[in-house]
Design an enzyme around this catalytic site. Structure first.
Site, PDB file in Angstrom:
ATOM      1  N   CYS A   1     -14.882  47.787  21.306  1.00  0.00           N
ATOM      2  CA  CYS A   1     -15.413  46.942  20.231  1.00  0.00           C
ATOM      3  C   CYS A   1     -14.508  47.035  19.006  1.00  0.00           C
ATOM      4  O   CYS A   1     -14.227  48.132  18.534  1.00  0.00           O
ATOM      5  CB  CYS A   1     -16.831  47.366  19.850  1.00  0.00           C
ATOM      6  SG  CYS A   1     -17.438  46.424  18.438  1.00  0.00           S
TER       7      CYS A   1
ATOM      8  N   THR B   1     -16.728  32.832  24.707  1.00  0.00           N
ATOM      9  CA  THR B   1     -16.895  32.006  23.514  1.00  0.00           C
ATOM     10  C   THR B   1     -17.291  30.564  23.820  1.00  0.00           C
ATOM     11  O   THR B   1     -17.999  29.929  23.040  1.00  0.00           O
ATOM     12  CB  THR B   1     -15.572  32.060  22.704  1.00  0.00           C
ATOM     13  OG1 THR B   1     -15.312  33.428  22.410  1.00  0.00           O
ATOM     14  CG2 THR B   1     -15.644  31.266  21.425  1.00  0.00           C
TER      15      THR B   1
ATOM     16  N   ASN C   1     -15.491  37.096  15.259  1.00  0.00           N
ATOM     17  CA  ASN C   1     -16.824  37.651  15.067  1.00  0.00           C
ATOM     18  C   ASN C   1     -16.746  39.046  14.485  1.00  0.00           C
ATOM     19  O   ASN C   1     -15.801  39.804  14.741  1.00  0.00           O
ATOM     20  CB  ASN C   1     -17.600  37.662  16.395  1.00  0.00           C
ATOM     21  CG  ASN C   1     -17.309  38.899  17.234  1.00  0.00           C
ATOM     22  OD1 ASN C   1     -17.837  39.973  16.978  1.00  0.00           O
ATOM     23  ND2 ASN C   1     -16.430  38.732  18.228  1.00  0.00           N
TER      24      ASN C   1
HETATM   25  O1  RRO Z   1     -20.829  43.415  18.373  1.00  0.00           O
HETATM   26  C1  RRO Z   1     -19.645  43.140  18.121  1.00  0.00           C
HETATM   27  O2  RRO Z   1     -19.241  42.961  16.949  1.00  0.00           O
HETATM   28  C2  RRO Z   1     -18.614  43.013  19.165  1.00  0.00           C
HETATM   29  C3  RRO Z   1     -18.510  43.863  20.247  1.00  0.00           C
HETATM   30 BR1  RRO Z   1     -19.737  45.221  20.597  1.00  0.00          BR
HETATM   31  C4  RRO Z   1     -17.411  43.732  21.141  1.00  0.00           C
HETATM   32  O3  RRO Z   1     -17.233  44.471  22.111  1.00  0.00           O
HETATM   33  N1  RRO Z   1     -16.512  42.754  20.883  1.00  0.00           N
HETATM   34  C5  RRO Z   1     -16.631  41.924  19.839  1.00  0.00           C
HETATM   35  O4  RRO Z   1     -15.780  41.049  19.655  1.00  0.00           O
HETATM   36  N2  RRO Z   1     -17.694  42.058  18.982  1.00  0.00           N
END
Ligand code: RRO
Length: 296
Positions: free
Chosen positions: A124, A263, A63
């Site tokens: 993140c 997930t 993601n």
């Molecule tokens: O929003 C994101 O892209 C995201 C966050 Br804040 C996070 O902590 N972990 C992630 O895999 N995506």
């Protein structure tokens, strides 16, 4: 906090407000998680990263969502009243780009009785500065020194697996007042655009790189939970590739007190309820009834 069972949702992987619209009050009557963790809230509203934001892998997904959210004021005004109706304690996940931003978020959440606990997202992978605070023990310690005095609510620090030593960061968090740590967030990864035939194909994700999650990361989650358990005494929320009750037992066995489903909820929106039922059945069959017994 006393919880009915050890299974939570991982931040950002279950939208309880959208689920309530779809399932109605049935969601409240059969709420799957022992506590509900929100998607990350930042001080200012954010659009998030440009699309595409997801790439599906054989073993999960990547993601690059980029923290879209309404910001602190929007969260307090429109999300919090709805989330407060959930029949489970509310854990609000917050992230700032500077320590002062995290401090403002923590202070604001401290004033709200609907908020049971806070998760500090220092991990993140999809924004440039998000990782810094959680990748370095000194930075994590400095963050806690700033925010710990601002709240008596439990503070959970969400660790990144993309650090040299997540266990060292966990130890710094514990020494500077964290009540718990959660891990793992996603592992940095990337996918290439399958339609791009150039010698150097462009990345598929609008954000370029992303975070890998799902069954592919379960083995990494297990070893990191074990290594963190060897370094700290505070509770651990373990997550990474949980798809079945068996995986809950494994993370408890590695040293976690609580386990989050992430997930798998994208693949099966009823995963939380199913995983809890499977874990309860396994426990009933084994005679093990507490996380510490599972670890013994
Ligand atoms: O929003 C994101 O892209 C995201 C966050 Br804040 C996070 O902590 N972990 C992630 O895999 N995506």
């Amino acid at each position: 906090m006393r919880l009915e069972h050890p299974v939570l949702n991982a931040s950002g992987t279950f939208d309880a407000i959208a689920a309530r619209r779809v399932f109605g009050d049935a969601l409240l009557e059969r709420f799957p998680f022992a506590a509900f963790v929100t998607k990350t809230v930042t001080l200012e509203p954010r659009q998030g990263n440009p699309p595409p934001r997801l790439w599906e892998l054989a073993g999960g997904m990547i993601n690059s969502i980029g923290l879209p959210n309404k910001g602190l004021r929007g969260f307090l005004a429109s999300d919090l009243p709805e989330l407060a109706e959930l029949p489970a304690p509310l854990v609000v996940n917050v992230m700032g780009f500077r320590r002062e931003e995290v401090a403002r978020l923590v202070a604001a959440m401290d004033e709200r009785e609907e908020v049971a606990a806070l998760e500090l997202n220092v991990s993140c992978p999809n924004v440039k500065t998000g990782l810094v605070m959680g990748a370095d023990p000194g930075e994590t310690a400095a963050l806690l020194d700033e925010v710990r005095p601002l709240t008596g609510k439990p503070l959970i620090v969400k660790l990144t697996p993309n650090a040299t030593s997540p266990a060292a960061v966990a130890a710094a968090a514990e020494a500077h007042g964290a009540d718990a740590v959660s891990l793992i967030n996603t592992l940095r990864g990337m996918a290439l655009d399958p339609h791009d035939r150039a010698p150097r194909p462009r990345p598929w994700l609008g954000g370029g790189t992303g975070g890998v999650s799902g069954p592919a990361v379960r083995a990494m989650a297990l070893v990191q939970v074990r290594e963190v358990r060897d370094r700290v005494a505070i509770p651990i929320v373990g997550m990474g590739g949980v798809q079945r009750g068996r995986h809950v037992a494994e993370l408890l066995g590695a040293g976690a007190e609580l386990v989050a489903v992430g997930t798998e909820s994208f693949r099966d929106p009823l995963a939380g309820e199913r995983v809890v039922a499977e874990w309860r059945r396994d426990v009933a069959n084994s005679g093990i009834s507490t996380p510490s017994e599972a670890r013994a």
